[in-house]
Write an enzyme that holds these catalytic residues in place. Structure first.
Site, PDB file in Angstrom:
ATOM      1  N   ASP A   7      92.765  56.498  88.602  1.00  0.00           N
ATOM      2  CA  ASP A   7      93.118  57.370  87.475  1.00  0.00           C
ATOM      3  C   ASP A   7      92.169  58.564  87.492  1.00  0.00           C
ATOM      4  O   ASP A   7      91.041  58.481  88.017  1.00  0.00           O
ATOM      5  CB  ASP A   7      93.005  56.623  86.144  1.00  0.00           C
ATOM      6  CG  ASP A   7      93.459  57.484  84.967  1.00  0.00           C
ATOM      7  OD1 ASP A   7      94.623  57.917  84.972  1.00  0.00           O
ATOM      8  OD2 ASP A   7      92.643  57.725  84.060  1.00  0.00           O
ATOM      9  N   GLU A   9      90.711  62.111  85.112  1.00  0.00           N
ATOM     10  CA  GLU A   9      90.633  62.897  83.875  1.00  0.00           C
ATOM     11  C   GLU A   9      90.438  64.351  84.285  1.00  0.00           C
ATOM     12  O   GLU A   9      89.782  64.636  85.295  1.00  0.00           O
ATOM     13  CB  GLU A   9      89.498  62.416  82.984  1.00  0.00           C
ATOM     14  CG  GLU A   9      89.617  60.971  82.514  1.00  0.00           C
ATOM     15  CD  GLU A   9      90.867  60.671  81.713  1.00  0.00           C
ATOM     16  OE1 GLU A   9      91.453  61.618  81.140  1.00  0.00           O
ATOM     17  OE2 GLU A   9      91.270  59.501  81.662  1.00  0.00           O
ATOM     18  N   GLU A  52      91.375  70.351  73.306  1.00  0.00           N
ATOM     19  CA  GLU A  52      92.449  69.361  73.359  1.00  0.00           C
ATOM     20  C   GLU A  52      92.156  68.295  74.409  1.00  0.00           C
ATOM     21  O   GLU A  52      92.387  67.103  74.200  1.00  0.00           O
ATOM     22  CB  GLU A  52      93.784  70.041  73.671  1.00  0.00           C
ATOM     23  CG  GLU A  52      94.274  71.006  72.607  1.00  0.00           C
ATOM     24  CD  GLU A  52      93.604  72.367  72.680  1.00  0.00           C
ATOM     25  OE1 GLU A  52      92.794  72.589  73.626  1.00  0.00           O
ATOM     26  OE2 GLU A  52      93.863  73.198  71.809  1.00  0.00           O
ATOM     27  N   HIS A 150      90.225  57.845  76.546  1.00  0.00           N
ATOM     28  CA  HIS A 150      90.619  57.699  77.945  1.00  0.00           C
ATOM     29  C   HIS A 150      89.375  57.787  78.825  1.00  0.00           C
ATOM     30  O   HIS A 150      88.462  58.558  78.558  1.00  0.00           O
ATOM     31  CB  HIS A 150      91.590  58.819  78.341  1.00  0.00           C
ATOM     32  CG  HIS A 150      92.954  58.655  77.768  1.00  0.00           C
ATOM     33  ND1 HIS A 150      94.096  58.652  78.534  1.00  0.00           N
ATOM     34  CD2 HIS A 150      93.366  58.485  76.484  1.00  0.00           C
ATOM     35  CE1 HIS A 150      95.147  58.491  77.758  1.00  0.00           C
ATOM     36  NE2 HIS A 150      94.734  58.390  76.510  1.00  0.00           N
ATOM     37  N   ASP A 155      90.655  53.126  82.569  1.00  0.00           N
ATOM     38  CA  ASP A 155      92.113  53.145  82.663  1.00  0.00           C
ATOM     39  C   ASP A 155      92.596  52.546  83.979  1.00  0.00           C
ATOM     40  O   ASP A 155      93.640  51.890  84.027  1.00  0.00           O
ATOM     41  CB  ASP A 155      92.632  54.573  82.513  1.00  0.00           C
ATOM     42  CG  ASP A 155      92.551  55.059  81.058  1.00  0.00           C
ATOM     43  OD1 ASP A 155      92.071  54.293  80.210  1.00  0.00           O
ATOM     44  OD2 ASP A 155      92.970  56.196  80.794  1.00  0.00           O
TER      45      ASP A 155
END
Length: 228
Positions: A7, A9, A52, A150, A155
């Site tokens: 995963d 980010e 965000e 997250h 994850d």
């Protein structure tokens, strides 16, 4: 079979508009069993962190400012990935960022032939249901209580458990084994559910009378398909 569940980010949604990968987490599985081997790294994106995005993963520009650049750890990452299939949730997104970083360095991108997308698998298995990682954890009873934000490695760890369930569950690794030297047959007593009384296994082979009736029935058929 070796597989890598991973995963990422990022600072946003599209590397082509200036977004960068800031974290990657990879978990190794062999024959759908965790080996305990993993790879985890943060990267300095050399840019700001949109509010965000920070709300999603909690990684601020200040936190990432002293982390290495992707180019400084690219070879270590590639060595861990090897040539294994790469499993990700909404894999097009993660492959897009990973390959953008590799291509920026003039390195060969990871082939999409190695992509295993658990989102696509979940949509086929559970049409009409929710397919987010959170929703799949709930469906399969995977504990995500420690997932406040997250995180790439966290994850990936959750996804590894979900992936096993999507591909058939814990029983996928169970196989019937035959002893090469001696075949043993174990007869198990069958008990009536209410009384616990012993009840011998019922015979399943046809008796002579049943075989005769079956033969007579076959003789009565007019031009059966198996004689054509």
């Amino acid at each position: 079979m070796r597989e890598i569940i991973f995963d990422t980010e990022t600072t946003g949604l599209d590397p082509k508009t200036g977004d960068r990968m800031v974290e990657i987490g990879c978990i190794e599985m062999v024959n759908r069993v965790l080996t305990g081997e993993s790879f985890h790294a943060y990267y300095n994106p050399e840019r700001d962190m949109p509010a965000e995005a920070e709300k999603v993963h909690g990684l601020s520009a200040s936190f990432l400012s002293d982390k290495p650049l992707f180019k400084d750890g690219a070879q270590d990452l590639l060595a861990f990935l090897g040539d294994a299939p790469l499993v990700a949730h909404n894999a097009q997104f993660d492959f897009g960022f990973l390959n953008y970083e590799l291509e920026t360095l003039g390195l060969e991108p990871v082939s999409h032939d190695r992509m295993v997308d658990t989102l696509a698998i979940a949509r086929r298995r559970h049409p009409g249901a929710k397919h987010s990682l959170d929703a799949l954890c709930s469906r399969y009873g995977v504990d995500r209580s420690h997932r406040v934000l997250h995180g790439a490695l966290l994850d990936a760890e959750l996804l590894a458990q979900v992936y096993v369930e999507l591909m058939g569950g814990r029983q996928i690794g169970l196989q019937l084994a035959a002893d090469n030297t001696q075949e043993e047959r174990v007869e198990t007593a069958v008990f009536a559910p209410k009384t616990g009384e012993y009840r011998a296994p019922r015979p399943h082979a046809a008796n002579k009378e049943e075989l005769a009736r079956h033969a007579a029935f076959l003789e009565s058929l007019d031009s059966p398909l198996w004689t054509s």
